[in-house]
Design a protein around this motif. Structure first.
Motif, PDB file in Angstrom:
ATOM      1  N   ASN A  46     -16.191  -3.893   1.716  1.00 46.79           N
ATOM      2  CA  ASN A  46     -15.359  -3.098   0.615  1.00 46.79           C
ATOM      3  C   ASN A  46     -16.172  -2.023   0.090  1.00 46.79           C
ATOM      4  OD1 ASN A  46     -13.190  -4.882   0.812  1.00 46.79           O
ATOM      5  ND2 ASN A  46     -14.096  -6.279  -0.683  1.00 46.79           N
TER       6      ASN A  46
ATOM      7  N   GLU B 293     -12.093   1.795   4.242  1.00 46.46           N
ATOM      8  CA  GLU B 293     -12.297   0.771   4.413  1.00 46.46           C
ATOM      9  C   GLU B 293     -12.222  -0.144   5.667  1.00 46.46           C
ATOM     10  OE1 GLU B 293     -10.441  -1.927   1.491  1.00 46.46           O
ATOM     11  OE2 GLU B 293     -10.804  -0.406  -0.008  1.00 46.46           O
TER      12      GLU B 293
ATOM     13  N   GLN C  59      -5.665  -4.355   6.961  1.00 45.14           N
ATOM     14  CA  GLN C  59      -5.195  -4.482   5.570  1.00 45.14           C
ATOM     15  C   GLN C  59      -4.580  -5.721   5.391  1.00 45.14           C
ATOM     16  OE1 GLN C  59      -5.706  -2.080   2.873  1.00 45.14           O
ATOM     17  NE2 GLN C  59      -7.316  -1.544   4.402  1.00 45.14           N
TER      18      GLN C  59
ATOM     19  N   ARG D  49      -6.062   3.544   1.681  1.00 44.90           N
ATOM     20  CA  ARG D  49      -5.674   2.326   2.549  1.00 44.90           C
ATOM     21  C   ARG D  49      -4.492   2.592   3.105  1.00 44.90           C
ATOM     22  NH1 ARG D  49      -6.421  -2.695  -1.658  1.00 44.90           N
ATOM     23  NH2 ARG D  49      -8.744  -2.259  -2.246  1.00 44.90           N
TER      24      ARG D  49
ATOM     25  N   ARG E 189       0.863  -1.152   0.099  1.00 51.61           N
ATOM     26  CA  ARG E 189       0.013   0.069  -0.047  1.00 51.61           C
ATOM     27  C   ARG E 189       0.939   1.491   0.068  1.00 51.61           C
ATOM     28  NH1 ARG E 189      -2.549  -4.858   0.543  1.00 51.61           N
ATOM     29  NH2 ARG E 189      -4.818  -4.626   1.337  1.00 51.61           N
TER      30      ARG E 189
ATOM     31  N   VAL F  16      -8.269   1.112   8.540  1.00 51.00           N
ATOM     32  CA  VAL F  16      -8.362   2.555   8.367  1.00 51.00           C
ATOM     33  C   VAL F  16      -9.601   2.820   9.108  1.00 51.00           C
ATOM     34  CG1 VAL F  16      -8.529   4.349   6.403  1.00 51.00           C
ATOM     35  CG2 VAL F  16      -7.019   2.064   6.202  1.00 51.00           C
TER      36      VAL F  16
END
Length: 820
Positions: free
Chosen positions: A551, A457, A461, A308, A302, A366
């Motif tokens: 998502n 989101e 992650q 993200r 990322r 996040v």
């Protein structure tokens, strides 16, 4: 007093000598009157005492010594280098499949082969392969949960055998026989790749003792394998350096951003095999083991500037880490003995459990970080690691078997019969809330925005965890009965047949049959053949697995992911309950022996499978208005399902030859083993009126089944021994493979030859050393090139989806072995 049967399981008949002369197991040696006596093996039929040249079915016999001589440190890789019909694809950035790799036989799925240990059914893995790997949608066997140090030999039955052994044995059966002999050994290995990574440090200890009343054999093994990385710098010319944010460094230059290669893997093993005579006719036996594996792999980078990435935590971007724990336990306890009129009985209970835990590190949620705190600000913090959840598969199997003979005219009719009761259980335990939740309350009505204004989101992650909504604790019962018979119609003509009935409280019942024959035209030339039907019941993993993630779709937070097959939501989409796969197979083989010692077998086969269980692609509202309405009603943005949607046909030819001779005052054993196989998808059948067939199983998945595994695979090997010296050399051929996942662009990776070489020396009677190299000439797959853009420019130099021999290049090692 009754002699302990140290080779365990059921004595069975097999094919002609395959893979050349190898050291017989200690139990066969003790029974042999001469070194030329053919080996008695334990797979293919239930007739006691059959030798290797008396079978109606082809069986590969691979000794423990052969497995070690490959130079591979793990069982799955050693089998791939020993048996051309066996494939052990390398995966990377594929979540749990990086640690438990898919093992297949004859180009079929990981769950279409049955694995036995000492002749008893072994439990499968808890992990479901849901990434873009070989065997997507399946849950096969964790072959590497068994240490090489514990293995006396492996037998691979290359024939449909569901009528004999039950569900899953469509492609064949692999039986792993554990060591049981006296004495012991201590081995140690160190090695690394030519690139200087992938360091392997391994220690194995085996000790056995026996007496007139019993035997005990114990194995301990430790292996620590370091990661490898073959990622190239992330140039990303086609995207201006952008892919999930900015991947270039602070100077605008490309750097390596990914970990593309083997995962870290630290392994511990403890295995036991034992038997004890209760009296002159009855024996108690037990075997099993513990293994634990800690793995470390990575996700996708990322970069800076992406929603993200929390730049306060990771100003230069971050690479999420996946820390996995795979624990495996098994125990088998049984009693067997003699009955009047030369009959025998065997009663056993086998329990196995496979646990797979996911943990994230170097990551962030996040939505957790940017969630409004109610005071006009944000919380501004998130854990960077989390427990993501665990999968557990448990299996308990009870067997009661009888076998013996009945006089029919002037010949004996060999009979076996028995019953099996099995319970399969599946559990999904949810992870920490931070691993899956949308903010602290998981309330989608709360607007959580990143500094760019994009929605935040949910979930951590890399690998978002399993939520309480996906928690499962379910089990399934089944039972089966079988009868198996063999009869010599004439001294040259053997007929064999089997029938098996099995009933599952989910997926219904099935009757499978098998008819085999073998005719000896003369003492050196024989023909054999088989007609069989088979089946595979859907795994509880396929019935109950689900992972629903939150998502962003078109700027809106929606639930997407896998809907479990037993969920009412699946019925709304027209997805039926899973049924069993069924198969029809035919094989025809030739066996030829020459006075010079050269042996040759050719076996042709065809396997037709109907209603193969596959997992669909994630399906969105673009499927149609009715489908979109159901998605919206369930707050879903996309959904995928397990379905009985594919019919396939697999054809193949196995050619195996061996030749012992003399060379330079030493003994030279030459072996050639070649497998040709081809699978075609004959039809794709949608089980739902809402979903077109081409959507439920698209071209990418069809290509993976048809071309994702090599259609040609071969091993040409030689072992030369003279006095204290041993030299092993092997050429391994992997045919081309194709794939188009991620990019949608069909691409072929060409066929390759790999050479392995080792030299061993006996320093003393008890101490030996071996030095060697696998992939001596440092061969790599073809580079992906422009067909892989943007991923080939992100670091996937050699591809991503299907790489049968991996991307590590050459590996060299040194191994010591002390016997006592």
């Amino acid at each position: 007093m009754r002699k302990i049967i140290k080779h365990t399981s059921i004595a069975l008949a097999v094919s002609t000598a395959l893979y050349g002369p190898v050291a017989m197991s200690q139990q066969a040696e003790s029974a042999a009157d001469s070194e030329d006596m053919e080996r008695i093996v334990t797979l293919g039929s239930r007739v006691n005492g059959r030798t290797a040249t008396e079978s109606a079915s082809p069986v590969d016999i691979i000794s423990g010594e052969q497995l070690v001589s490959t130079g591979a440190s793990e069982l799955g890789k050693a089998l791939q280098m020993s048996a051309p019909s066996f494939n052990f694809s390398t995966t990377t950035i594929s979540d749990g499949s990086d640690i438990i790799r898919p093992a297949t036989l004859r180009g079929l799925g990981p769950d279409q082969v049955l694995v036995l240990v000492n002749g008893k059914r072994r439990h499968q893995q808890a992990l479901v392969n849901v990434q873009e790997t070989i065997g997507k949608g399946s849950a096969g066997y964790d072959i590497n949960a068994i240490p090489i140090s514990a293995v006396a030999r492996v037998e691979i039955l290359r024939d449909g055998a569901a009528a004999q052994y039950g569900s899953d044995a469509i492609a064949g059966v692999i039986n792993i026989t554990l060591k049981s002999g006296d004495g012991g050994s201590l081995s140690a290995e160190v090695g690394q790749t030519y690139e200087g990574d992938g360091e392997n440090n391994q220690v194995g200890f085996n000790i056995g003792t026996s007496s007139s009343s019993g035997f005990v054999n114990l194995t301990l093994e430790y292996r620590d394998r370091g990661m490898t990385n073959r990622a190239s710098p992330a140039t990303l010319e086609a995207t201006g350096g952008q892919l999930i944010g900015d991947w270039l460094d602070e100077n605008g230059d490309p750097v390596v951003r990914l970990h593309v290669g083997d995962a870290d893997s630290e392994n511990y093993y403890a295995w036991l095999n034992a038997g004890y005579s209760l009296n002159s006719t009855t024996e108690l036996y037990a075997f099993g083991g513990l293994s634990t594996r800690d793995g470390g792999s990575a996700g996708f980078f990322r970069g800076r500037g992406h929603p993200r990435t929390i730049e306060a935590l990771y100003p230069d971007g971050f690479l999420p880490q996946l820390k996995t724990e795979a624990d495996d336990q098994s125990i088998a306890i049984g009693v067997r003995g003699d009955l009047p009129n030369a009959w025998m009985w065997d009663a056993s209970v086998v329990h196995g459990m496979n646990e797979f835990r996911f943990n994230s590190a170097n990551s962030a949620n996040v939505s957790w970080y940017y969630e409004p705190d109610g005071n006009g600000g944000i919380y501004g913090e998130t854990p960077t690691e989390a427990f993501d959840g665990e999968l557990i598969f448990e299996q308990t199997t009870f067997n009661l078997d009888f076998n013996g003979t009945v006089d029919v005219g002037n010949e004996l009719l060999y009979l076996a019969t028995g019953l099996e009761y099995r319970t399969d259980g599946y559990t999904i335990n949810p992870g920490d809330p931070v691993s899956w939740a949308y903010g602290r309350t998981n309330d989608p009505s709360i607007e959580i925005l990143t500094p760019s204004g994009a929605p935040a989101e949910a979930g951590i992650q890399g690998f978002p965890g399993f939520s309480p909504g996906q928690a499962v604790d379910a089990e399934r019962d089944s039972y089966g009965v079988y009868v198996d018979a063999e009869y010599y119609v004439t001294p040259e003509f053997l007929m064999a047949g089997a029938l098996r009935y099995e009933d599952y409280d989910i997926a219904g019942d099935n009757i499978s049959g098998k008819l085999s024959m073998r005719y000896d035209i003369d003492a050196d030339f024989s023909v054999r053949g088989t007609l069989a039907t088979g089946f595979r019941a859907p795994g509880v993993q396929q019935i109950y697995y689900s992972q629903v993630l939150t998502n962003i779709v078109n700027g809106t937070l929606v639930q997407t992911g896998t809907v479990s097959n037993d969920d009412d939501v699946a019925r709304q989409f027209g997805i039926n309950e899973l049924e069993e796969e069924t198969s029809e197979s035919v094989s025809l083989g030739l066996i030829k022996r020459w006075d010079s010692g050269f042996d040759l077998t050719l076996d042709f086969y065809q396997i037709n499978i109907d209603d193969r269980i596959v997992i669909s692609e994630p399906l969105t509202a673009s499927i149609g208005s009715d489908f979109a309405d159901i998605l919206a009603a369930n707050n879903l943005g996309a959904a995928q399902f397990f379905t009985n949607s594919v019919d396939t046909k697999t054809t193949g030819l196995d050619i195996i030859g061996s030749y012992p001779t003399k060379l330079w005052q030493g003994d030279l054993n030459l072996t050639a083993a070649v497998s040709f196989m081809n699978t075609s998808v004959e039809s794709v059948n949608s089980v739902s009126s809402l979903i077109p067939a081409e959507e439920i199983f698209n071209e990418t998945q069809v290509l993976r089944i048809e071309e994702g595994q090599p259609n040609e695979k071969a091993t040409f090997s030689g072992q030369w021994q003279r006095n204290d010296w041993t030299v092993n050399a092997a050429l391994n051929y992997f045919g081309s493979v194709e794939g188009q996942a991620f990019t949608g662009v069909r691409h072929e990776w060409g066929a390759k030859w790999l050479m392995d070489l080792s030299v061993g020396y006996d320093i003393s009677r008890d101490l030996s050393v071996m030095v060697g190299a696998n992939n001596v000439f440092d061969t790599y797959p073809d580079e992906w090139g422009d067909a892989g853009i943007p991923f080939s420019q992100a670091g996937f130099k050699y591809g991503w989806e299907t790489l049968p021999f991996g991307i590590n290049g050459g590996y060299y090692y040194m191994r010591f072995n002390y016997s006592f």
